[in-house]
Scaffold this motif. Structure first.
Motif, PDB file in Angstrom:
ATOM      1  N   ARG A  54      12.729  19.160  19.460  1.00  0.00           N
ATOM      2  CA  ARG A  54      11.191  20.035  19.542  1.00  0.00           C
ATOM      3  C   ARG A  54      10.193  19.175  20.103  1.00  0.00           C
ATOM      4  N   ALA A  55      10.172  17.915  19.745  1.00  0.00           N
ATOM      5  CA  ALA A  55       9.169  16.938  20.225  1.00  0.00           C
ATOM      6  C   ALA A  55       9.574  16.599  21.737  1.00  0.00           C
ATOM      7  N   ILE A  56      10.693  16.162  22.032  1.00  0.00           N
ATOM      8  CA  ILE A  56      10.990  15.643  23.186  1.00  0.00           C
ATOM      9  C   ILE A  56      10.985  16.756  24.541  1.00  0.00           C
ATOM     10  N   VAL A  57      11.187  17.989  24.157  1.00  0.00           N
ATOM     11  CA  VAL A  57      11.163  18.994  25.246  1.00  0.00           C
ATOM     12  C   VAL A  57       9.393  19.127  25.781  1.00  0.00           C
ATOM     13  N   ARG A  58       8.710  18.389  25.030  1.00  0.00           N
ATOM     14  CA  ARG A  58       7.250  18.816  25.612  1.00  0.00           C
ATOM     15  C   ARG A  58       7.044  17.421  26.414  1.00  0.00           C
ATOM     16  N   LYS A  59       7.871  16.628  26.640  1.00  0.00           N
ATOM     17  CA  LYS A  59       7.643  15.196  27.230  1.00  0.00           C
ATOM     18  C   LYS A  59       6.409  14.500  26.975  1.00  0.00           C
ATOM     19  N   PRO A  60       6.169  14.462  25.556  1.00  0.00           N
ATOM     20  CA  PRO A  60       4.729  13.642  25.342  1.00  0.00           C
ATOM     21  C   PRO A  60       4.966  12.461  25.565  1.00  0.00           C
ATOM     22  N   GLN A  86      21.663  16.661  11.849  1.00  0.00           N
ATOM     23  CA  GLN A  86      21.399  17.709  12.908  1.00  0.00           C
ATOM     24  C   GLN A  86      20.093  18.254  12.875  1.00  0.00           C
ATOM     25  N   ARG A  87      19.778  18.722  11.552  1.00  0.00           N
ATOM     26  CA  ARG A  87      18.348  19.148  11.579  1.00  0.00           C
ATOM     27  C   ARG A  87      17.299  18.178  11.934  1.00  0.00           C
ATOM     28  N   ARG A 106      21.662  28.488  13.334  1.00  0.00           N
ATOM     29  CA  ARG A 106      20.271  28.604  12.381  1.00  0.00           C
ATOM     30  C   ARG A 106      20.205  27.373  11.779  1.00  0.00           C
ATOM     31  N   PRO A 107      18.988  26.774  11.470  1.00  0.00           N
ATOM     32  CA  PRO A 107      18.772  25.423  10.471  1.00  0.00           C
ATOM     33  C   PRO A 107      19.663  25.286   9.478  1.00  0.00           C
ATOM     34  N   LEU A 147      11.292  23.179  10.423  1.00  0.00           N
ATOM     35  CA  LEU A 147      11.941  23.906  11.417  1.00  0.00           C
ATOM     36  C   LEU A 147      11.918  25.566  10.850  1.00  0.00           C
ATOM     37  N   TYR A 148      11.892  26.473  11.742  1.00  0.00           N
ATOM     38  CA  TYR A 148      11.561  28.076  11.484  1.00  0.00           C
ATOM     39  C   TYR A 148      13.074  28.438  11.295  1.00  0.00           C
ATOM     40  N   PRO A 149      13.338  28.898   9.824  1.00  0.00           N
ATOM     41  CA  PRO A 149      14.623  29.396   9.139  1.00  0.00           C
ATOM     42  C   PRO A 149      15.307  30.509   9.852  1.00  0.00           C
TER      43      PRO A 149
END
Ligand code: ADP
Ligand code: ADP
Length: 225
Positions: A146-152, A138-139, A130-131, A86-88
Motif C-alpha cells: 500500500r505504501a509502495i504503490v504511491r511511489k513515495p 503477508q499482511r 481478505r487480510p 489494513l481494512y478487514p
C-alpha cells in the motif's frame, strides 16, 4: 529519493514540550533508524515528518522544501505502521489500491501499480483474499504494498515488525532492506530492537527524553560508552 531535514524540531502537547529541538540531515536514499526508550518521542517525531502531527516549532523539509503546512497525502511520503492498519472487509487488491483511488488515479494505472507491487512482494496469488486469510508476514507485505504503490520518495516505518514472531521478523527485516535499496527510497525507521537497528541503519539516531542524543553509524554509536 529525497533528502529530509529536521531543523530545531519541537513538539508540545499543551504546556508540555516532548520534543526539544531535534536536528537531523538525512541524505537521498539513506536508511535512518531511530531508537530509544518508550516515551522518548520516536513516534511523535515520525508523525511530524509524516504530517500526522502538527509541528510546534522548527521545520521539516523534504528535498529542501518546507512541508510544515503540507497535507500528509501531498508530502511524497508513505508510512507503514506496526498494526498494519489494513481494512478487514477489503481484499488485498483493494487495500493496496485504496490510497490511489481516493487520490483519483485512473483505474488502469491503479491496476498496473498494484500488480507491480504485488509481484515485487510475492502477493500475486493473494490479491483476492481478505487480510484475515493471510499470514502475519503477508499482511505486513500488504501494508508495504500500500505504501509502495504511491511511489513515495520517503518511507516511514513505526515498529513495523513488532507484531511478528522472531523468525518472521528476521525475514521481513531483510525484505524491507532489499526493497528500500531496490526502490532507492529514503527511509526513517523507528524500533525498540537493537539488532534491527544494527542491520538496517546507515545511521542511527538515539533519542532520549525528546532529544537526539547521538547520531551516527551503528558501530560508532555502540562503541560509545
Ligand atoms: P515513543 O514513540 O518513543 O514511545 P511517543 O512519541 O509516543 O514516544 O511519546 C513521547 C511523549 O509524548 C510521551 O511522554 C507521550 O506520553 C507524549 N505524548 C504522545 N502523544 C501525546 C498526545 N497526543 N498528548 C499528550 N502527550 C502525548
Ligand atoms: P507507542 O506505541 O508509540 O508508545 P503509545 O501507546 O504511547 O504509542 O500511544 C498511542 C497513541 O496515544 C498515540 O496516538 C499517541 O499520540 C497517544 N498518546 C500517547 N501518550 C498520550 C498522552 N499522554 N495523552 C494523550 N494521548 C497520548
Amino acid at each position: 529519493m529525497a533528502t529530509v531535514t529536521l531543523e530545531n524540531l519541537r513538539k508540545s502537547y499543551g504546556p508540555t514540550e516532548v520534543i526539544h529541538g531535534v536536528d537531523i540531515d538525512i541524505a537521498d536514499g539513506e536508511f535512518i533508524v531511530i531508537v530509544g526508550p518508550s516515551g522518548c518521542g520516536k513516534s511523535t517525531l515520525l508523525r511530524m515528518v509524516a504530517g500526522l502531527e502538527r509541528v510546534s516549532a522548527g521545520e521539516v523539509r523534504i528535498d529542501g522544501t518546507r512541508v510544515n503546512d503540507v497535507e500528509p497525502m501531498d508530502r511524497n511520503i508513505a508510512m507503514v505502521f506496526q498494526n498494519y492498519a489494513l481494512y478487514p472487509h477489503m481484499s488485498v487488491f483493494e487495500n493496496m489500491a485504496y490510497g490511489l483511488k481516493i487520490a483519483g488515479t485512473p483505474k488502469p494505472e491503479i491496476a498496473e501499480r498494484v500488480s507491480d507491487a504485488a509481484r515485487l512482494l510475492q502477493l500475486e496469488d493473494y490479491l483476492g483474499r481478505r487480510p484475515r486469510e493471510l499470514s502475519g508476514g503477508q499482511r505486513q507485505r500488504v501494508a508495504m504494498g500500500r505504501a509502495i504503490v504511491r511511489k513515495p520518495a520517503v518511507f516511514l516505518f513505526d515498529e513495523p515488525l513488532s507484531n511478528l514472531d522472531a523468525k518472521l521478523r528476521v525475514q521481513m527485516r531483510l525484505e524491507i532492506k532489499q526493497l528500500q535499496r531496490r526502490l532507492g527510497v529514503t527511509a526513517l525507521y523507528v524500533t525498540h530492537d537493537q539488532v534491527e537497528a544494527m542491520t538496517l541503519a546507515d545511521r542511527m539516531v538515539v533519542m532520549n527524553a525528546g532529544v537526539a542524543d547521538q547520531i551516527g553509524a551503528p558501530l560508532e554509536v555502540y562503541a560509545r560508552p
